[in-house]
Design an enzyme around this catalytic site. Structure first.
Site, PDB file in Angstrom:
ATOM      1  N   HIS A 177       0.831  -1.213   0.000  1.00  0.00           N
ATOM      2  CA  HIS A 177       0.000   0.000   0.000  1.00  0.00           C
ATOM      3  C   HIS A 177       0.857   1.250   0.000  1.00  0.00           C
ATOM      4  O   HIS A 177       1.980   1.252   0.528  1.00  0.00           O
ATOM      5  CB  HIS A 177      -1.007   0.004   1.162  1.00  0.00           C
ATOM      6  CG  HIS A 177      -0.422  -0.119   2.533  1.00  0.00           C
ATOM      7  ND1 HIS A 177       0.029   0.970   3.242  1.00  0.00           N
ATOM      8  CD2 HIS A 177      -0.235  -1.194   3.343  1.00  0.00           C
ATOM      9  CE1 HIS A 177       0.461   0.567   4.430  1.00  0.00           C
ATOM     10  NE2 HIS A 177       0.332  -0.750   4.514  1.00  0.00           N
TER      11      HIS A 177
ATOM     12  N   ASP B 261      -0.160   4.313   1.236  1.00  0.00           N
ATOM     13  CA  ASP B 261      -0.427   5.246   2.333  1.00  0.00           C
ATOM     14  C   ASP B 261       0.218   4.824   3.647  1.00  0.00           C
ATOM     15  O   ASP B 261       0.644   3.671   3.804  1.00  0.00           O
ATOM     16  CB  ASP B 261      -1.940   5.413   2.530  1.00  0.00           C
ATOM     17  CG  ASP B 261      -2.648   4.086   2.778  1.00  0.00           C
ATOM     18  OD1 ASP B 261      -2.251   3.078   2.181  1.00  0.00           O
ATOM     19  OD2 ASP B 261      -3.597   4.045   3.589  1.00  0.00           O
TER      20      ASP B 261
ATOM     21  N   ASP C  39       6.201  -0.301   7.341  1.00  0.00           N
ATOM     22  CA  ASP C  39       4.780  -0.484   6.997  1.00  0.00           C
ATOM     23  C   ASP C  39       4.363   0.507   5.936  1.00  0.00           C
ATOM     24  O   ASP C  39       3.894   1.588   6.263  1.00  0.00           O
ATOM     25  CB  ASP C  39       3.945  -0.328   8.277  1.00  0.00           C
ATOM     26  CG  ASP C  39       2.468  -0.542   8.031  1.00  0.00           C
ATOM     27  OD1 ASP C  39       2.109  -1.072   6.972  1.00  0.00           O
ATOM     28  OD2 ASP C  39       1.667  -0.152   8.900  1.00  0.00           O
TER      29      ASP C  39
ATOM     30  N   GLU D 231      -5.133   1.698   2.463  1.00  0.00           N
ATOM     31  CA  GLU D 231      -5.109   0.486   3.296  1.00  0.00           C
ATOM     32  C   GLU D 231      -5.254   0.824   4.771  1.00  0.00           C
ATOM     33  O   GLU D 231      -5.954   0.132   5.520  1.00  0.00           O
ATOM     34  CB  GLU D 231      -3.798  -0.273   3.068  1.00  0.00           C
ATOM     35  CG  GLU D 231      -3.775  -1.686   3.684  1.00  0.00           C
ATOM     36  CD  GLU D 231      -3.356  -1.770   5.146  1.00  0.00           C
ATOM     37  OE1 GLU D 231      -3.610  -2.808   5.783  1.00  0.00           O
ATOM     38  OE2 GLU D 231      -2.800  -0.782   5.681  1.00  0.00           O
ATOM     39  N   GLU D 232      -4.591   1.902   5.181  1.00  0.00           N
ATOM     40  CA  GLU D 232      -4.578   2.240   6.605  1.00  0.00           C
ATOM     41  C   GLU D 232      -5.942   2.693   7.114  1.00  0.00           C
ATOM     42  O   GLU D 232      -6.145   2.807   8.319  1.00  0.00           O
ATOM     43  CB  GLU D 232      -3.508   3.319   6.894  1.00  0.00           C
ATOM     44  CG  GLU D 232      -2.072   2.859   6.647  1.00  0.00           C
ATOM     45  CD  GLU D 232      -1.569   1.803   7.639  1.00  0.00           C
ATOM     46  OE1 GLU D 232      -2.373   1.370   8.488  1.00  0.00           O
ATOM     47  OE2 GLU D 232      -0.399   1.418   7.541  1.00  0.00           O
TER      48      GLU D 232
ATOM     49  N   GLU E  35       1.809  -7.511   2.603  1.00  0.00           N
ATOM     50  CA  GLU E  35       2.699  -7.186   3.726  1.00  0.00           C
ATOM     51  C   GLU E  35       2.591  -8.171   4.892  1.00  0.00           C
ATOM     52  O   GLU E  35       1.553  -8.796   5.099  1.00  0.00           O
ATOM     53  CB  GLU E  35       2.372  -5.784   4.234  1.00  0.00           C
ATOM     54  CG  GLU E  35       0.975  -5.689   4.805  1.00  0.00           C
ATOM     55  CD  GLU E  35       0.607  -4.288   5.236  1.00  0.00           C
ATOM     56  OE1 GLU E  35       1.400  -3.653   5.923  1.00  0.00           O
ATOM     57  OE2 GLU E  35      -0.496  -3.839   4.887  1.00  0.00           O
TER      58      GLU E  35
ATOM     59  N   HIS F 277       3.443   1.835  12.906  1.00  0.00           N
ATOM     60  CA  HIS F 277       2.581   2.847  13.535  1.00  0.00           C
ATOM     61  C   HIS F 277       3.239   3.474  14.789  1.00  0.00           C
ATOM     62  O   HIS F 277       2.600   4.238  15.490  1.00  0.00           O
ATOM     63  CB  HIS F 277       1.198   2.277  13.926  1.00  0.00           C
ATOM     64  CG  HIS F 277       0.443   1.726  12.751  1.00  0.00           C
ATOM     65  ND1 HIS F 277      -0.901   1.467  12.796  1.00  0.00           N
ATOM     66  CD2 HIS F 277       0.830   1.384  11.506  1.00  0.00           C
ATOM     67  CE1 HIS F 277      -1.305   0.970  11.637  1.00  0.00           C
ATOM     68  NE2 HIS F 277      -0.258   0.918  10.838  1.00  0.00           N
TER      69      HIS F 277
HETATM   70 ZN   LIG Z   1       0.680  -1.871   6.256  1.00  0.00          ZN
END
Ligand SMILES: [Zn+2]
Length: 440
Positions: free
Chosen positions: A97, A99, A131, A165-166, A193, A404
């Site tokens: 992804h 984002d 990520d 995605e997030e 992922e 994150h």
């Molecule tokens: Zn991710």
């Protein structure tokens, strides 16, 4: 003195020319990774245009074809394609992804979009380093190496970059996976992922848990704060909360006893409670038992959980109508595919893709940890729901899990090793000519 000073000036002058020349010319897998990390793709206003332009340029430099599709305006999906020598065979899809989640810059040691390379420890710091911008770049770098060696895939390889995605992937992979364009890719096996591992093995994920948002409401006669009476909204809601807590405990006990991993049980966690009657000055009236009360839960169900049993439990035990209770369930994904099958990819030798994948990783001298269910949720679920086998995998070992988190980083050697691992995986998967393509 004057002469030596002149020499110094000359030296500095020439050194600065050489230095700027080097930095302009420096174009390595690491610098390309840094460049990709520097695009601000964080919510709520991710910039998708700049990274897509960068990736298209990368694909051009590799003589790959690319196309961008917007299922929702300004939320582009990019597909880069390496055509195989037998394009009729189902293809391989490598997804990531575009984002990222936001970053609180003041809590980072380096600005989160500087992609600062710390030469002392080799760490590259940036939001998205783990990520999942690492894999987005590693896929292409692995293809670059394979091409330089003259490798030609038999199956076509697609590399996709999706937005959103997030925030659930609803305007990204969800729309893409259910589109005609996706079915035309004829995907036989996909990768997406995974997560880092502190240990010396790579983690691999064969399923995601499915989130449910459950809200339970109770209504009843209001009453004076001093009155004892039956069937008040708060009383009934509290009984419900007790039932849910008992269920939560029973699930957690399996984990504590080592009988199940965190991701293999149904997790249920309260996320809000709402009750009380507010007076005109904004304070809660402490002498008033309210006529309405509600509580919200985050539930995560592993693929083997029975959704009907769970719904029955909610209806009969957590929110019984007989006690004036109602509930809503927002299912943020599916637990069964359209044929009623569990949405998970077999991670054993009954699945030829598993064997090929595992051997390809081991061929680089690396090991896989015991396959796992991911505790949270990724875009992988939309692809698995189509019956396409998919493993979640990000080759990051000896690495703290920082997705994150503040100071997200990836070490240069781990990043470079990942390229080598993907090189092995992509060449093995795209060379597989077996007939068993749909293994689920
Ligand atoms: Zn991710």
């Amino acid at each position: 003195m004057a002469i030596s000073h002149l020499y110094t000036l000359f030296f500095l002058f020439f050194f600065s020319i050489i230095k700027s020349h080097v930095s302009e010319q420096e174009n390595t897998p690491i610098t390309r990774f840094q460049r990709y990390l520097q695009f601000k793709t964080t919510h709520p206003n991710p910039n998708y245009t700049a990274p897509i332009t960068f990736l298209i340029n990368q694909s051009k430099s590799l003589n790959l074809t690319s196309r961008t599709i917007e299922f929702v305006s300004n939320k582009p999906v990019l597909i880069i394609t390496w055509i195989g020598s037998n394009p009729k065979l189902p293809s391989i899809l490598l997804n990531s992804h575009l984002d990222s989640v936001p970053a609180e810059s003041e809590k980072w040691i380096y600005p989160p979009f500087s992609a600062h390379y710390d030469s002392n420890n080799g760490n590259i710091y940036a939001r998205g380093a783990q990520d999942d911008k690492c894999i987005g770049v590693q896929y292409l770098e692995a293809i670059r190496y394979l091409k330089s060696k003259g490798f030609v895939p038999i199956r076509t390889v697609h590399v996709s970059y999706v937005p959103e995605e997030e925030i659930g992937g609803f305007d990204g992979m969800c729309k893409f996976a259910n589109s005609l364009e996706f079915s035309e890719l004829n995907v036989g096996f996909a990768m997406d992922e995974g997560q880092a591992n502190l240990g010396d093995e790579f983690r691999v994920f064969y399923a995601d848990r499915t989130p449910w948002e459950v809200v339970i409401r109770a209504v009843g006669e209001p009453g004076h704060g001093a009155k004892l009476y039956d069937n008040g909204a708060m009383e009934n809601l509290m009984k419900s909360v007790e039932m849910v807590s008992k269920f939560r405990e029973s699930q957690f006990d399996f984990v504590k006893a080592g009988k199940a991993a965190n991701s293999e049980v149904v997790s249920v966690n309260p996320v809000y409670m709402k009750a009380g009657t507010v007076s005109s000055n904004g304070d809660v009236m402490m002498n008033m038992q309210p006529s309405e009360a509600e509580v919200g839960y985050d539930l995560r169900l592993p693929p083997m959980a029975d959704p009907d049993v769970m719904k029955k439990r909610i209806a009969e035990e957590w929110a019984p109508a007989i006690r004036n209770m109602t509930y809503t369930i927002k299912e943020k994904g599916m637990l069964r595919d359209h044929l009623g099958r569990l949405i998970m990819t077999p991670a054993n030798d009954s699945n030829p893709w598993w064997s090929i994948f595992k051997q390809a990783v081991e061929a680089t001298g690396e090991k896989l940890a015991k396959p796992e269910i991911l505790a949270s949720t990724t875009d992988a679920r939309y692809i698995r729901a189509l019956g396409i086998p998919l493993f979640g995998f990000s080759p990051m070992k000896n690495t703290p899990i920082l997705l994150h988190d503040h100071n997200e980083f990836l070490k240069d050697t781990v990043f470079m090793k990942g390229i080598e691992v993907y090189e092995s995986i992509i060449s093995a998967l795209s060379s597989y000519e077996g007939v068993t393509d749909q293994v689920i």
